[in-house]
Design a protein around this motif. Structure first.
Motif, PDB file in Angstrom:
ATOM      1  N   ALA C  42       0.833  -1.197   0.000  1.00 21.05           N
ATOM      2  CA  ALA C  42       0.000   0.000   0.000  1.00 21.05           C
ATOM      3  C   ALA C  42       0.873   1.256   0.000  1.00 21.05           C
ATOM      4  O   ALA C  42       0.502   2.282  -0.565  1.00 21.05           O
ATOM      5  N   VAL C  43       2.030   1.183   0.666  1.00 19.27           N
ATOM      6  CA  VAL C  43       3.009   2.274   0.565  1.00 19.27           C
ATOM      7  C   VAL C  43       4.352   1.640   0.209  1.00 19.27           C
ATOM      8  O   VAL C  43       4.574   0.456   0.441  1.00 19.27           O
ATOM      9  N   GLU C  44       5.226   2.440  -0.389  1.00 21.41           N
ATOM     10  CA  GLU C  44       6.546   1.946  -0.753  1.00 21.41           C
ATOM     11  C   GLU C  44       7.556   2.429   0.279  1.00 21.41           C
ATOM     12  O   GLU C  44       7.442   3.559   0.766  1.00 21.41           O
ATOM     13  N   ILE C  45       8.538   1.579   0.594  1.00 19.36           N
ATOM     14  CA  ILE C  45       9.506   2.002   1.599  1.00 19.36           C
ATOM     15  C   ILE C  45      10.437   3.077   1.061  1.00 19.36           C
ATOM     16  O   ILE C  45      11.156   3.713   1.816  1.00 19.36           O
ATOM     17  N   GLY C  46      10.423   3.288  -0.249  1.00 18.43           N
ATOM     18  CA  GLY C  46      11.249   4.342  -0.813  1.00 18.43           C
ATOM     19  C   GLY C  46      10.530   5.684  -0.889  1.00 18.43           C
ATOM     20  O   GLY C  46      11.126   6.704  -1.239  1.00 18.43           O
ATOM     21  N   ASP C  47       9.220   5.697  -0.572  1.00 14.62           N
ATOM     22  CA  ASP C  47       8.453   6.947  -0.619  1.00 14.62           C
ATOM     23  C   ASP C  47       9.078   7.988   0.298  1.00 14.62           C
ATOM     24  O   ASP C  47       9.523   7.657   1.401  1.00 14.62           O
ATOM     25  N   PRO C  48       9.096   9.237  -0.145  1.00 15.21           N
ATOM     26  CA  PRO C  48       9.648  10.261   0.744  1.00 15.21           C
ATOM     27  C   PRO C  48       8.664  10.653   1.845  1.00 15.21           C
ATOM     28  O   PRO C  48       7.474  10.837   1.579  1.00 15.21           O
ATOM     29  N   VAL C  49       9.157  10.706   3.053  1.00 14.01           N
ATOM     30  CA  VAL C  49       8.363  11.181   4.186  1.00 14.01           C
ATOM     31  C   VAL C  49       9.191  12.242   4.890  1.00 14.01           C
ATOM     32  O   VAL C  49      10.304  11.956   5.334  1.00 14.01           O
ATOM     33  N   ALA C  50       8.700  13.463   4.970  1.00 13.57           N
ATOM     34  CA  ALA C  50       9.401  14.558   5.641  1.00 13.57           C
ATOM     35  C   ALA C  50      10.842  14.646   5.154  1.00 13.57           C
ATOM     36  O   ALA C  50      11.779  14.825   5.922  1.00 13.57           O
ATOM     37  N   GLY C  51      11.016  14.510   3.855  1.00  9.27           N
ATOM     38  CA  GLY C  51      12.333  14.721   3.289  1.00  9.27           C
ATOM     39  C   GLY C  51      13.244  13.508   3.265  1.00  9.27           C
ATOM     40  O   GLY C  51      14.310  13.559   2.670  1.00  9.27           O
ATOM     41  N   VAL C  52      12.866  12.426   3.954  1.00 10.07           N
ATOM     42  CA  VAL C  52      13.703  11.221   3.898  1.00 10.07           C
ATOM     43  C   VAL C  52      12.870  10.057   3.392  1.00 10.07           C
ATOM     44  O   VAL C  52      11.641  10.145   3.299  1.00 10.07           O
ATOM     45  N   GLU C  53      13.545   8.972   3.057  1.00 14.78           N
ATOM     46  CA  GLU C  53      12.812   7.790   2.615  1.00 14.78           C
ATOM     47  C   GLU C  53      12.029   7.212   3.791  1.00 14.78           C
ATOM     48  O   GLU C  53      12.443   7.334   4.953  1.00 14.78           O
ATOM     49  N   LEU C  54      10.916   6.552   3.453  1.00 20.51           N
ATOM     50  CA  LEU C  54      10.056   5.989   4.503  1.00 20.51           C
ATOM     51  C   LEU C  54      10.837   5.038   5.406  1.00 20.51           C
ATOM     52  O   LEU C  54      10.667   5.043   6.624  1.00 20.51           O
ATOM     53  N   SER C  55      11.725   4.244   4.801  1.00 20.34           N
ATOM     54  CA  SER C  55      12.436   3.259   5.624  1.00 20.34           C
ATOM     55  C   SER C  55      13.324   3.955   6.643  1.00 20.34           C
ATOM     56  O   SER C  55      13.448   3.513   7.784  1.00 20.34           O
ATOM     57  N   VAL C  56      13.935   5.090   6.250  1.00 21.72           N
ATOM     58  CA  VAL C  56      14.777   5.822   7.193  1.00 21.72           C
ATOM     59  C   VAL C  56      13.901   6.424   8.299  1.00 21.72           C
ATOM     60  O   VAL C  56      14.236   6.366   9.495  1.00 21.72           O
ATOM     61  N   ALA C  57      12.753   6.977   7.890  1.00 22.62           N
ATOM     62  CA  ALA C  57      11.853   7.554   8.884  1.00 22.62           C
ATOM     63  C   ALA C  57      11.397   6.490   9.881  1.00 22.62           C
ATOM     64  O   ALA C  57      11.403   6.712  11.101  1.00 22.62           O
ATOM     65  N   LEU C  58      11.042   5.316   9.346  1.00 22.26           N
ATOM     66  CA  LEU C  58      10.621   4.243  10.244  1.00 22.26           C
ATOM     67  C   LEU C  58      11.758   3.836  11.160  1.00 22.26           C
ATOM     68  O   LEU C  58      11.559   3.560  12.348  1.00 22.26           O
ATOM     69  N   GLY C  59      12.973   3.819  10.621  1.00 17.98           N
ATOM     70  CA  GLY C  59      14.132   3.491  11.439  1.00 17.98           C
ATOM     71  C   GLY C  59      14.292   4.479  12.574  1.00 17.98           C
ATOM     72  O   GLY C  59      14.550   4.096  13.718  1.00 17.98           O
ATOM     73  N   ALA C  60      14.104   5.766  12.270  1.00 17.67           N
ATOM     74  CA  ALA C  60      14.218   6.779  13.314  1.00 17.67           C
ATOM     75  C   ALA C  60      13.169   6.563  14.395  1.00 17.67           C
ATOM     76  O   ALA C  60      13.454   6.669  15.595  1.00 17.67           O
ATOM     77  N   VAL C  61      11.945   6.213  13.945  1.00 15.09           N
ATOM     78  CA  VAL C  61      10.879   5.957  14.919  1.00 15.09           C
ATOM     79  C   VAL C  61      11.264   4.783  15.820  1.00 15.09           C
ATOM     80  O   VAL C  61      11.132   4.841  17.040  1.00 15.09           O
ATOM     81  N   LEU C  62      11.778   3.715  15.212  1.00 14.12           N
ATOM     82  CA  LEU C  62      12.159   2.543  16.004  1.00 14.12           C
ATOM     83  C   LEU C  62      13.269   2.894  16.977  1.00 14.12           C
ATOM     84  O   LEU C  62      13.258   2.465  18.142  1.00 14.12           O
ATOM     85  N   LEU C  63      14.228   3.697  16.485  1.00 11.07           N
ATOM     86  CA  LEU C  63      15.335   4.125  17.340  1.00 11.07           C
ATOM     87  C   LEU C  63      14.790   4.867  18.557  1.00 11.07           C
ATOM     88  O   LEU C  63      15.154   4.574  19.714  1.00 11.07           O
ATOM     89  N   ALA C  64      13.895   5.830  18.283  1.00 10.74           N
ATOM     90  CA  ALA C  64      13.318   6.615  19.372  1.00 10.74           C
ATOM     91  C   ALA C  64      12.548   5.706  20.330  1.00 10.74           C
ATOM     92  O   ALA C  64      12.681   5.805  21.562  1.00 10.74           O
ATOM     93  N   LEU C  65      11.751   4.797  19.771  1.00  6.69           N
ATOM     94  CA  LEU C  65      10.964   3.889  20.618  1.00  6.69           C
ATOM     95  C   LEU C  65      11.868   3.033  21.487  1.00  6.69           C
ATOM     96  O   LEU C  65      11.623   2.856  22.680  1.00  6.69           O
ATOM     97  N   GLY C  66      12.933   2.506  20.872  1.00  4.29           N
ATOM     98  CA  GLY C  66      13.844   1.647  21.614  1.00  4.29           C
ATOM     99  C   GLY C  66      14.481   2.400  22.768  1.00  4.29           C
ATOM    100  O   GLY C  66      14.506   1.923  23.911  1.00  4.29           O
ATOM    101  N   LEU C  67      14.964   3.625  22.490  1.00  2.91           N
ATOM    102  CA  LEU C  67      15.577   4.419  23.554  1.00  2.91           C
ATOM    103  C   LEU C  67      14.553   4.744  24.635  1.00  2.91           C
ATOM    104  O   LEU C  67      14.854   4.671  25.835  1.00  2.91           O
ATOM    105  N   ALA C  68      13.338   5.095  24.198  1.00  4.64           N
ATOM    106  CA  ALA C  68      12.301   5.436  25.179  1.00  4.64           C
ATOM    107  C   ALA C  68      12.030   4.247  26.095  1.00  4.64           C
ATOM    108  O   ALA C  68      11.934   4.393  27.318  1.00  4.64           O
TER     109      ALA C  68
END
Lengths: 375, 313, 522
Positions: C42-68
């Motif tokens: 339904a979405v592509e991991i290469g789609d841009p989200v807030a200037g970065v690729e979706l996969s990078v954005a998701l990675g940042a979210v996971l990073l934040a979640l893990g640290l939290a």
């Protein structure tokens, strides 16, 4: 609980019934007795006639209908009792006929695949002692091992899907869900059971297989992985409904006792309800496994249909053939020993699933006894 | 109305004249069909000696449209036995289940009013039910041991609260304390007067015990958590007379350390074991609450008198 | 028995902590849903989200979640919040994290090109470490640090682009290749599950309550997914099938309603190819099976629960019934082929299909009827018997009417089940892939009388006939092609028709149950 003892049970039951009927004779109207005897006798004759494939079967069948119709008007109580008894035997007779007929049809294949162990020829051993299935080119061999391997792969994956998800969903329905949500989720899962397997297969064939082929760069889209997941989804409702029955049969006072001690709902479920219902829940998973083993159409349309063992053994990205799909695909075009080998596959299926069914029934009976003693 | 008031006045003046009371009582109950006796606040505003453990104020409970408990206020004193008596359906069990919030299990139930345990409202937001039920234990009408061994039954609560660790992991990490568990099991069973009977078969399934033993095991299970209040919902109603007597002795004994609240439909039991008695009558009303002696010998309310003397209920 | 300390009923204020943990659970849920959407395309991991690729954005979210999540554990361990952790996270969590970290170690070492022994070594070290971190410290650390570390590792891999769009790895010997398009969503799904569970435990303040919350989050997720799959399946088939099903539907003209897909046969000459013969085939199939199985099943249930004493005979019947219930449908097909076909003209026929499905329906009817009859209170029977009514009269006028709701529901649900069965009729009934309208069975006017045995015959019953599920199978094996204009659309229309027929039975069955239950409670 073997078949032979149920046979003798059945016979003993009939004998008891006969003695009771004999006591009955003195009170009963002789005409009513005559009608019942005529009706049951003609039914038995019709059954024998049908077994012998006689064109004259219609005659005793007609006699049965006439005698029963007449008796229904004149001596309803007695005739009703006799007819319902005859109907009761139908299940036993059906199971017996299934056993006799599929075993009989599979005998040529078992003979053909006889192999000798220490000089003793064991019929059918060849089906499990080598791995070649080839009905066309020499040497013609009918090993069931490739299909058993496929069935095991599909069933294992399906159980990994249906077991945990099914038990979790059953816990949800039986213990966690508020009544309104339960009224929605329960029929929802029943409906999941109603979606025909060929519709799952169709979706698998037109959507999942091409997607898998693309996403994993496969040769063709058939994989045990996705067949197993689809079959797991199909076995899920069986697991949920049987496990839920088992969980709700644990007396409420036990759960309340745990909660009153300050245990949380989850602790009460895992320490009291699940252990008390353990046999019922495992029976549910066993029945789910049985469903997964017997599932035919999704496997038939999604698998490649090549009787071969995948290499390495646990490679879930191949999808060759299961016992069920072998029969569904091959029946009709096969004849002779080949057709008989398909019946042999059916025998393996039937015996396996019957054992699972007997096992789960035994477990459930034990649980009923135990909980019955608790109350 | 005036008639009933008269009758009460006579009761008060002529408390010892039992025969006279009986005749008055009969007169009062015949009139009760027309004019229902009013409950008066002073009949229930009993001040027990000793600290108040549980304070209940204006407790109303509805099960859907059914008004099960009507504005009940009563304070339960510490380290004593309080009996709740009344005919079936009078709300005494409902009241009991409000004290440890077991009524939360019934979804149609709504509770208004306050129940305070040592001055803390148990119905306020954010109450930890685990903590509450650790402090307010409960014993049920029919014995309900878990289908586990006697030992596991007793240590169930402490294990679930993490006070005792057992199992593979605890043994691996050296945190298992089998001696402490054994001490706790022995102490709890002893306190419940069961140790002598079961100490040689602690690992047998608890369902193999007799009914009376099962009920004492349930009491031991409850004591193992070390509660402050123990609620008992007709704890002897499913037992034979000998087992009942044992439970009654145990209840009296427990009152030295615990605050015990017992629901019973047996007047003799209430009279025997309790320090104070509350009488609930049909419709979820608390009619009278006083010293047990006073309730059984000289109650204020005519209806209570009729009830304890067996004329109705 | 002296009392230690008296604990307060209400914990100290943890509003901020709870809000943060709740937000982490919510964010994990969002990441899970996005991961799912990426997995199904339904979405592509290469789609841009807030200037970065979706996969990078998701990675940042996971990073934040893990640290939290690690933060939640540490905050609780250092006593900044009032939680109730138990001494250990428990054996289940320990085993789970050991397995996860073992797998992670093996994978990572494999990616770094280390040999088998080295891989296992790395896996064992990491797994052992995870076990120690989970099992040894207090629960608040044990259930957050390993989970948070998983998320941090996954997040790092995505953020740095080690795994991302265009990434691929061939699985040696497995004839398959993993691509970023599938691996990234899978990693996100997995890591968000771990952080969601861990944050939920923190939300509940660890201990018994925390475990409760954590387990509930997972169970709600499971049930939600099951329902989503169900709704998704039905919606998907409906969306794909409606064009075919509604092709040419109109009102007026020669007949009141025109619905060519349901009233036409297949063929090049027809404007709209339809499924009429298969529909009629399914209807007759169901009628035949019901005529055989319902009287037999109900009669047997009556006998078992009213006449027979509980004993070996009833036990044997019960075992046989349950055995038949779980017998695979393809075995019924084999049985029908071996037993019925030789007795009905040696070819696949409608009546063989009817009886085969009847045999399948029989145990379903028997089990539900028996339950319904046993549920009739004994007082009814006693009351009737006390009035001097005979046993059969009691059964007929008291027991059966009281049991009818249960029997009806069971029969309807059972019929829904067999109406969609393919395997048995594949072996016994056959039929054409694209039957013309004339191939529809005409059972009613087919009966013939003759002077020689078997005296009554009906050619319609003895012919191979198509039914909806079989036709769908036949179309699939024919490669979704044939002598019609749009085989794809036709097949989806056929699938939707079949689904609607079966679901209609289920809907009616479930509605009947609710109707009778409500009537009972009034």
């Amino acid at each position: 609980m073997s078949l032979t003892t149920s046979r003798t049970d059945w016979r003993a039951g009939i004998e008891r019934r006969l003695t009771r009927t004999r006591e009955f004779v003195d009170d009963a109207d002789p005409e009513a007795l005559a009608v019942v005897i005529a009706s049951m006798g003609s039914l038995l004759t019709a059954f024998v006639g049908f077994l012998l494939a006689s064109p004259w079967t219609a005659v005793p069948l007609g006699a049965f209908l006439i005698a029963t119709g007449y008796g229904w008007v004149r001596h309803q109580a007695l005739v009703a009792r006799a007819v319902t008894f005859a109907m009761t035997t139908v299940t036993l007779v059906t199971l017996g006929l299934i056993v006799v007929f599929i075993f009989a049809e599979s005998i040529p294949a078992f003979r053909y695949e006889a192999a000798s162990v220490f000089g003793v020829s064991v019929p059918g051993l060849g089906m499990f002692a080598q791995t070649r299935w080839d009905a066309v080119s020499d040497p013609v061999r009918y090993s069931l091992l490739p299909m058993i391997h496929g069935t095991v792969m599909v069933t294992a994956i399906a159980t990994l899907v249906a077991g945990p998800l099914g038990v979790a969903a059953a816990l949800f329905i039986a213990e966690i869900a508020p009544p309104r949500v339960r009224e929605l989720v329960k029929p929802g899962i029943e409906i999941l059971a109603g979606i025909p397997s060929i519709v799952y297969g169709f979706i698998g064939f037109t959507v999942i297989n091409p997607w898998a082929s693309d996403a994993f760069a496969l040769n063709g889209g058939s994989t045990y992985l996705f067949v197993g997941m689809v079959v797991g989804l199909m076995a899920l409702p069986t697991v949920v409904s049987v496990a839920e029955d088992a969980l709700t049969s644990v007396p409420d006072v036990m759960k309340n006792g745990s909660l009153a001690l300050g245990a949380t709902d989850w602790q009460s479920m895992t320490s009291i309800t699940l252990p008390a219902a353990f046999s019922g829940v495992s029976a549910a998973v066993l029945l789910g496994v049985g469903r997964a083993i017997g599932e035919t159409m999704a496997a038939t349309v999604m698998l490649a249909g090549i009787p071969r063992i995948s290499d390495p053994l646990v490679n879930v990205f191949y999808g060759y053939e299961t016992l069920t799909s072998l029969i569904a695909r091959g029946y009709g075009s096969a004849n002779g020993v080949h057709e008989s080998a398909l019946f042999a596959a059916g025998v393996v299926l039937f015996v396996t699933v019957l054992c699972l069914s007997l096992g789960s029934q035994y477990i459930e009976a034990r649980m009923r006894r135990r909980l019955g003693g608790a109350e | 109305m005036s008639q009933t008031e008269n009758a009460d006045a006579e009761d008060a003046t002529d408390a010892t004249a039992v025969t006279a009371n009986r005749t008055d009582g009969r007169r009062a109950s015949t009139t009760a069909g027309e004019t229902v006796e009013e409950t008066r606040p002073e009949w229930t505003s009993y001040e027990a000696s000793g600290e108040t453990k549980v304070a209940v104020e204006d407790l109303d409970v509805h099960y859907g449209d059914d008004h099960a408990l009507k504005g009940v206020s009563m304070d339960i004193p510490e380290e004593s036995v309080t009996a709740l008596i009344g005919p079936s359906g009078c709300g005494k069990s409902t009241y009991l289940r409000c004290l440890n919030r077991m009524n939360d299990r019934i979804r149609a139930a709504s509770v208004d009013g306050t129940v305070e345990l040592d001055g803390e409202d148990v119905y306020q937001d954010g109450v930890d039910l685990v903590e509450l039920r650790k402090r307010v234990g409960m014993v049920f009408q029919s014995p309900n041991p878990f289908p586990k061994s006697i030992r596991e039954n007793v240590s169930y609560g402490p294990r679930k609260h993490g006070d005792i660790e057992t199992g593979l992991l605890a043994r691996l990490t050296g945190r298992a304390e089998p001696e402490r568990e054994a001490r706790l099991v022995e102490r709890s069973l002893e306190r419940a007067a069961l140790w002598e009977e079961v100490n040689d078969r602690l690992d047998d399934n608890a369902l193999g015990l007799s009914g009376g033993q099962q009920q004492r095991l349930c009491i031991a299970r409850c004591l193992a958590v070390d509660p402050e209040v123990i609620l008992m919902d007709e704890p002897a109603s499913a037992l034979d007379p000998i087992a009942t007597a044992k439970i009654e002795d145990l209840i009296e004994d427990l009152a030295q350390d615990y605050t015990v609240v017992v629901v019973t439909h047996s007047m003799q039991q209430a009279a025997r074991v309790s320090d104070q008695t509350a009488v609930f009558l049909t419709g979820g009303e608390l009619v009278e609450y006083d010293d047990t002696e006073k309730i059984f010998e000289n109650p204020e309310s005519q209806r209570v008198e009729d009830y304890v003397s067996g004329k109705f209920g | 028995m002296s009392r230690a300390t008296q604990t307060a009923l209400v914990r100290d204020d943890r509003t901020t902590y709870e809000a943060a943990a709740g937000a982490a659970v919510g964010l994990s849920g969002v990441a899970f849903v996005v991961g799912l959407a990426a997995l199904v395309g339904a979405v592509e991991i290469g789609d841009p989200v807030a200037g970065v690729e979706l996969s990078v954005a998701l990675g940042a979210v996971l990073l934040a979640l893990g640290l939290a999540v690690v933060g939640f554990g540490v905050a609780s361990r250092l006593g900044f919040v009032d939680a109730a952790p138990q001494p250990s996270a428990g054996v289940v969590a320990a085993v789970a994290f050991t397995a996860i970290w073992f797998a992670a170690g093996v994978t990572a070492a494999g990616a770094a090109g280390i040999g088998t022994v080295g891989r296992l070594g790395v896996g064992t070290v990491l797994g052992g470490g995870a076990f120690a971190v989970t099992a040894l410290p207090r629960e608040d650390v044990g259930s957050t640090v390993p989970a948070g570390a998983v998320a941090v590792l996954c997040g790092l891999a995505l953020v740095t682009g080690v795994v991302g769009p265009g990434w691929e790895r061939a699985l040696a010997g497995y004839n398959a290749t993993l691509f970023g398009d599938t691996v990234v969503p899978a990693v996100v799904l997995f890591a968000s599950l771990a952080t969601g569970w861990s944050a939920a435990k923190a939300y509940g303040g660890f201990g018994a309550r925390g475990r409760n919350v954590g387990a509930y989050v997972l169970i709600y997720l499971v049930v939600g997914s099951i329902l989503a799959v169900l709704v998704g399946l039905v919606a998907f088939v409906t969306a794909k099938g409606l064009p075919g099903l509604l092709n040419g539907v109109g009102v007026g003209g020669e007949t009141l309603v025109r619905w060519p897909f349901l009233t036409n046969g297949a063929g090049l000459l027809a404007d709209v190819a339809g499924v009429f013969p298969a529909l009629v085939g399914t209807v007759w199939l169901v009628i035949g099976a019901v005529l055989f199985a319902v009287p037999t099943g109900v009669g047997a249930a009556v006998f078992l629960s009213e006449y027979a004493e509980q004993g070996r005979f009833t036990g044997a019947v019960e075992v046989a019934t349950n055995g038949l219930w779980s017998t695979p449908s393809i075995v019924f097909g084999l049985f029908g082929a071996a037993f019925l076909i030789p007795r009905f003209g040696n070819q696949k026929s409608l009546i063989a299909g009817m009886l085969t499905l009847g045999f399948m329906l029989l145990p379903l009817v028997l089990i539900t009827s028996r339950e319904a009859i046993l549920a009739v209170p004994d007082e009814y029977r006693d009351a009737s018997a006390a009035l001097g009514v005979s046993k059969w009269q009691t059964i007929r006028s008291v027991v059966l009417p009281a049991a009818i709701p249960g029997v009806t529901t069971g029969v309807i649900l059972g019929v829904g089940r067999i109406a969609g069965e393919t395997a048995p009729i594949l072996l016994t009934m056959g039929g054409g892939v694209l039957p013309a309208k004339s191939a529809a069975p005409n059972v009613l006017s087919g009966f013939r009388l003759s002077a020689s045995p078997p005296f009554v015959s009906n050619p319609a019953l003895l012919e191979a006939t198509s039914a909806l599920p079989y036709q769908l199978y036949a179309l699939i094996t024919a490669g979704l092609s044939g002598n019609i204009r749009n085989p794809q659309e036709y097949a989806w229309g056929l699938a939707l028709t079949l689904l609607l027929v079966v679901l209609a039975f289920y809907a009616v069955g479930i509605a009947t149950r609710y109707y009778f239950r409500r009537k009972l409670h009034q």
